[in-house]
Scaffold this active site. Structure first.
Site, PDB file in Angstrom:
ATOM      1  N   LYS A 237       0.833  -1.193   0.000  1.00  0.00           N
ATOM      2  CA  LYS A 237       0.000   0.000   0.000  1.00  0.00           C
ATOM      3  C   LYS A 237       0.875   1.252   0.000  1.00  0.00           C
ATOM      4  O   LYS A 237       0.676   2.156  -0.796  1.00  0.00           O
ATOM      5  CB  LYS A 237      -0.932  -0.023   1.209  1.00  0.00           C
ATOM      6  N   GLY A 295      -4.867  -2.079   4.940  1.00  0.00           N
ATOM      7  CA  GLY A 295      -4.047  -3.222   4.532  1.00  0.00           C
ATOM      8  C   GLY A 295      -4.711  -4.565   4.818  1.00  0.00           C
ATOM      9  O   GLY A 295      -4.795  -5.441   3.950  1.00  0.00           O
ATOM     10  N   HIS A 412      -3.734 -33.290  17.015  1.00  0.00           N
ATOM     11  CA  HIS A 412      -2.546 -34.030  17.443  1.00  0.00           C
ATOM     12  C   HIS A 412      -1.458 -33.100  17.955  1.00  0.00           C
ATOM     13  O   HIS A 412      -0.306 -33.513  18.099  1.00  0.00           O
ATOM     14  CB  HIS A 412      -2.031 -34.880  16.278  1.00  0.00           C
ATOM     15  N   LYS A 524       9.229  -0.465  14.156  1.00  0.00           N
ATOM     16  CA  LYS A 524       9.886  -0.231  12.861  1.00  0.00           C
ATOM     17  C   LYS A 524      10.912   0.891  12.992  1.00  0.00           C
ATOM     18  O   LYS A 524      12.028   0.805  12.480  1.00  0.00           O
ATOM     19  CB  LYS A 524       8.855   0.179  11.804  1.00  0.00           C
TER      20      LYS A 524
HETATM   21  O1  F6P Z   1       3.188  -3.006   9.732  1.00  0.00           O
HETATM   22  C1  F6P Z   1       1.853  -3.268   9.608  1.00  0.00           C
HETATM   23  C2  F6P Z   1       1.348  -2.901   8.260  1.00  0.00           C
HETATM   24  O2  F6P Z   1       1.244  -1.531   8.160  1.00  0.00           O
HETATM   25  C3  F6P Z   1       0.013  -3.576   7.972  1.00  0.00           C
HETATM   26  O3  F6P Z   1      -1.046  -2.880   8.473  1.00  0.00           O
HETATM   27  C4  F6P Z   1       0.056  -3.689   6.509  1.00  0.00           C
HETATM   28  O4  F6P Z   1      -0.861  -4.626   6.041  1.00  0.00           O
HETATM   29  C5  F6P Z   1       1.498  -4.091   6.291  1.00  0.00           C
HETATM   30  O5  F6P Z   1       2.215  -3.353   7.244  1.00  0.00           O
HETATM   31  C6  F6P Z   1       2.041  -3.880   4.917  1.00  0.00           C
HETATM   32  O6  F6P Z   1       1.998  -2.538   4.545  1.00  0.00           O
HETATM   33  P1  F6P Z   1       2.189  -2.107   3.049  1.00  0.00           P
HETATM   34  O7  F6P Z   1       1.102  -2.732   2.248  1.00  0.00           O
HETATM   35  O8  F6P Z   1       2.133  -0.623   3.039  1.00  0.00           O
HETATM   36  O9  F6P Z   1       3.529  -2.616   2.578  1.00  0.00           O
END
Ligand code: F6P
Length: 584
Positions: A237, A295, A412, A524
């Protein structure tokens, strides 16, 4: 004699078998509360008073109509809630909560694509992605119908062209393999659906999904692929996510080495809400989607391109239609018949009133084996919050830990704990009537587990020998059956939308924003700040720490020293030592 026991009402296990308390349902249902901020401790206290006094075994024995009264139909799904630790009184009280939280109005706002993501000031529009049969497809007050349709059409045209060899690799050979590079919502949805719809892959294109920053993921997937016939879909995204950009760069280098820089471009496709970033990276084609698609709610958007490349446009449409059917169910059903809502309310009941901290999702379908991982992000990234929408701190429990594995493998592995452990875990059991030659055996196992969980095996049914205590099953452990005829694109769409709305309704009751994810950001940033200390250049935004001005803690310093001493690459920067150590 029954083995059902009365346990601590405030503890993490279930209380049954004691006398019912006197709190009236109506006091929970009718209390005036015009502005709903979220479930409060006082609400929970009231609900505690109406826990059923009878066990599941007793409730079933005394009530032949129980299964029928607690089973709902939802767009082709059969949802049997009868093996849950509730009765009509509890259901009424929970529905009272739902009314106070104005869940019907909340869902109407979701379906209309309103700006529900307040902390990021964004509309929430994923329902519009699958609403093509409706006239009024809007997000944030504007019609998006044409845009959604145009994107689906361009995806379909691309899929056809690739599958039929009208679009080929730079050396003229047809594409045979697709590598989707993405993480979180840009991976879990399409990867899960690609497995789930194994029987509906019709294009002949083989898809793989790479997510992890660990290069082992990409390497192990590229090792047997031919760059000349491989299409790489970079799905992000934001088009900034560390893992995805790192993998995309390695994949591009792999393509370029074989095909040259220009040749590689036609093998790279981007799916993103930031097409300009994708252009800067250098791809042959971009399939955009909009900021209003979160996302973890994006599998119905162009993030589903790799899935469509495998199952074809018609199956992808069926998948979206299945989602839309559940949206329609929720819009049309009364609260009493709204299946995702009742599952959501049960979740609140377990989490807050009975103090159960986790929930297991157990699909009796090998093809659905990635569903628990998908639902982990959907649920835990959405509702793993402790701040309400208005900024206040919640004083009740919110989202549960979600986990699971497919049956029968799970039996299992961890079913021992589910049956006889000291923690009670509500489970969702997903079953199918038509799932190949082992359908009956699979269904027998699903039902057996539900029954043993619910009804257990009391001591008087176990031979009186020294092993007896070990062979008693306490029972009274809750499960929900979610049944469908077969696992096809439409059913999968229904299942996904079903769980999306469960999560949404719970967020409404808790008064939290289910659409942001601030909790994943700080880690991050700190990782970016630590990278230079480990001998790597910093990430794009430069080094940032939890508190850039504070000394790095001694444990981190020792770990960094250890890493530098034992990693193959020579360190490029000195590690600050002692209390004066700083992140940057
Ligand atoms: O770190 C979490 C997140 O922001 C999720 O919400 C999202 O689905 C994922 O990272 C990937 O983000 P992007 O599609 O911007 O790479």
């Amino acid at each position: 004699m029954s083995a059902f026991t009365t346990l601590d009402p405030d503890g993490p296990t279930i209380s049954v078998g004691g006398a019912s308390r006197a709190t009236s349902v109506s006091s929970v249902v009718d209390r005036e509360n015009p502005v709903w901020r979220g479930l409060s401790r006082a609400d929970v206290e009231e609900l505690r008073g109406i826990r059923p006094s009878e066990s599941l075994g007793q409730m079933f024995a005394g009530d032949p109509g129980r299964a029928d009264r607690f089973t709902l139909r939802c767009a082709g799904l059969v949802v049997d809630l009868s093996r849950n630790l509730w009765d009509e009184r509890v259901r009424e009280a929970l529905l009272g909560l739902a009314r106070r939280a104005a869940v019907d109005e909340g869902f109407r706002r979701l379906a209309a694509g309103e700006r529900l993501n307040t902390s990021e000031d964004r509309p929430v529009g994923h329902v519009a992605l699958r609403s093509s049969r409706r006239a009024d497809v809007g997000v944030d007050g504007a019609s998006v119908r044409d845009e959604v349709e145009a994107t689906l059409d361009s995806m379909a045209a691309f899929v056809h062209a690739v599958a039929f060899g009208d679009i080929r690799g730079s050396t003229g050979r047809c594409f045979t393999d697709v590598v989707n590079i993405g993480i979180g919502g840009s991976d879990l949805g399409p990867a899960m659906a690609h497995e789930a719809l194994r029987a509906f892959r019709v294009t002949g294109l083989r898809c793989r999904f790479v997510a992890n920053l660990d290069v082992a993921d990409l390497e192990s997937n590229l090792v047997d692929l031919d760059p000349e016939t491989t299409l790489v879909v970079v799905a992000s995204k934001t088009f900034t996510t560390l893992e995805t950009m790192a993998n995309a760069e390695i994949a591009r280098a792999w393509l370029s080495e074989a095909l040259g820089g220009d040749g590689a471009i036609g093998h790279l496709v981007a799916v993103t809400a930031d097409p300009r970033a994708a252009d800067r990276f250098g791809v042959g084609r971009v399939f955009p989607f909009r900021e209003w698609v979160g996302g973890r709610y994006s599998v119905g958007s162009s993030i589903g391109l790799s899935l469509m490349l495998a199952v074809g446009p018609a199956h992808f449409r069926d998948f979206l239609d299945g989602m839309a059917e559940v949206d329609d169910h929720v819009l049309a059903a009364s609260l009493e018949h709204n299946a995702p809502l009742l599952v959501a309310l049960l979740g609140v009941w377990y989490r807050d009133v009975l103090g159960l901290s986790s929930k297991a999702v157990l699909p009796y379908s090998h093809d659905l084996r990635r569903l628990p991982a998908y639902l982990q992000q959907l649920d835990m990234e959405s509702n793993g919050k402790s701040t309400r929408i208005d900024g206040s701190t919640v004083d009740v429990e919110t989202g549960p830990v979600v986990w699971g594995e497919p049956g029968t493998n799970a039996q299992h592995a961890f079913f021992q704990l589910l049956h006889q452990g000291t923690s009670v875990v509500p489970v969702d059991l997903l079953g199918f009537a038509r799932a190949g030659s082992t359908s009956a055996a699979m269904f027998a196992n699903l039902l057996a587990q539900a029954n043993v969980l619910a009804f257990g095996r009391p001591a008087d049914l176990v031979p009186d020998d020294p092993r007896r205590p070990h062979r008693v099953f306490p029972g009274n452990r809750p499960s929900t059956l979610i049944l469908a005829e077969r696992l096809d694109p439409r059913t999968l769409g229904r299942i996904i939308a079903f769980y999306e709305h469960v999560v949404f309704f719970q967020g409404l009751v808790w008064g939290i924003n289910s659409f942001d994810q601030w909790g994943v950001e700080l880690g991050k940033e700190v990782a970016r700040g630590l990278l230079p200390l480990l001998g790597e250049p910093a990430g794009r935004s430069g080094p940032v720490g939890v508190d850039e001005t504070a000394p790095l803690d001694t444990s981190s310093l020792r770990a960094i020293e250890w890493f530098r001493a034992h990693s193959a690459d020579a360190p490029v920067r000195d590690v600050p030592s002692g209390d004066s150590g700083r992140l940057s």
